[in-house]
Write an enzyme that holds these catalytic residues in place. Structure first.
Site, mmCIF file in Angstrom:
data_model
loop_
_atom_site.group_PDB
_atom_site.id
_atom_site.type_symbol
_atom_site.label_atom_id
_atom_site.label_comp_id
_atom_site.label_asym_id
_atom_site.label_seq_id
_atom_site.Cartn_x
_atom_site.Cartn_y
_atom_site.Cartn_z
ATOM 1 N N SER A 133 0.840 -1.075 0.184
ATOM 2 C CA SER A 133 -0.079 0.328 -0.068
ATOM 3 C C SER A 133 1.082 1.419 -0.407
ATOM 4 O O SER A 133 1.961 0.916 0.893
ATOM 5 C CB SER A 133 -1.147 0.148 0.978
ATOM 6 O OG SER A 133 -1.546 0.753 1.870
ATOM 7 N N TYR A 146 -2.092 -0.367 11.223
ATOM 8 C CA TYR A 146 -2.098 -0.692 9.963
ATOM 9 C C TYR A 146 -0.577 -0.378 8.796
ATOM 10 O O TYR A 146 -0.224 -1.337 8.225
ATOM 11 C CB TYR A 146 -3.919 -0.308 9.188
ATOM 12 C CG TYR A 146 -3.258 -0.264 7.595
ATOM 13 C CD1 TYR A 146 -3.751 -1.803 7.332
ATOM 14 C CD2 TYR A 146 -2.780 0.631 6.498
ATOM 15 C CE1 TYR A 146 -3.368 -1.690 5.214
ATOM 16 C CE2 TYR A 146 -2.680 0.360 5.513
ATOM 17 C CZ TYR A 146 -3.384 -0.468 5.054
ATOM 18 O OH TYR A 146 -3.526 -0.609 3.662
#
Length: 275
Positions: A133, A146
């Protein structure tokens, strides 16, 4: 020659579902796996092999790899896509939930790498595509756990690329920006559930609003756009080490590389209202 074989985790929705279709269209024998196998019935009707796999369950992963090797004799491409975002202030997120996020996003990914590597190494070819990501390059409030998992995936993949290169196995990172999937809704709802009341409430609600705006078509890209980049990484003779993909992805990652921490902190703080 027989068809090349691809395994896609997290195939029940979003990027995984789109990737399974895109690889199938390119002539791969595709296996899509997820915990919610009932949500992959459409893929199965289109010719994708589907079955249940839980990337937090070692026996499930071992059995899944053995099944594919038995049926196909090989795995050419592993797309490690399974993952999720669970948000909230660090002090509000139970440590068991933090561990689970690492189990899914990092250790499940790593275990599948361990399981497919011997088969790829014996054939001296293969490609491991890890879905990271832009969150593995920058940071934001309430996403500490995260972002920690995605920073880990970045470092893991870079080291793995060096280890496996002598055996003809290539390792690629895909770095999506905002994508229109259920990921964002799950992440922002978990933020309000954990930090919508108490010491962080005001800032958490502002951050929730920011995350909602990233679902707008003008700010987010489609899962198919990511799938196209994954197919490119799977088929390229000499793939890049990493592919940012989606609206703003390259701008954000480049800005993080160029801006001093103090300046980037200010940009993020202004965006999320935590000044």
């Amino acid at each position: 020659m027989s068809k090349p074989v691809a395994l896609v985790t997290g195939g029940s929705s979003g990027i995984g579902e789109a990737t399974a279709r895109a690889l199938l269209a390119k002539g791969f024998a595709v296996y899509a796996v997820a915990r919610r196998v009932e949500r992959m019935s459409a893929l199965e009707s289109e010719g994708v092999h589907v079955f249940a796999m839980d990337v937090t369950d070692d026996a499930s992963m071992v059995a899944g790899i053995e099944r594919i090797i038995t049926e196909q004799g090989r795995i050419d491409v592993l797309v490690n896509n399974a993952g999720y975002g669970s948000y909230g202030a660090v002090e509000d997120v139970p440590i068991d939930e933090a561990r689970r996020q690492f189990e899914v996003n990092v250790f499940g990914l790593a275990r599948l790498v361990q399981l497919v590597t011997p088969h790829m190494r014996s054939r001296r070819s293969g490609r491991i595509i890890n879905i990271s990501s832009i969150g593995g390059k920058f940071y934001e409030p309430f996403g500490a756990w995260y972002h920690a998992t995605k920073f880990a995936v970045e470092g893991f993949s870079d080291s793995l690329r060096m280890e496996l290169r002598p055996f003809g196995i290539q390792v690629v990172l895909i770095e999506p920006g905002p994508i229109r999937t259920e990921w964002n809704e799950i992440a922002r709802d978990s933020l309000l559930e954990r930090s919508g009341d108490g010491a962080y409430a005001d800032w958490a609600r502002k951050a929730h609003g920011v995350m909602e705006r990233f679902d707008e078509p003008s700010r987010a890209s489609s899962p198919e756009e990511v799938a196209d980049k994954i197919v490119k990484a799977a088929l390229a003779k000499r793939p890049a080490a990493r592919y940012p993909v989606g609206r703003g992805a390259r701008v954000i990652t480049t800005s993080r590389d160029l801006l001093p921490d103090r300046v980037f902190d200010e940009v993020v703080s202004r965006t999320y209202g935590t000044r």
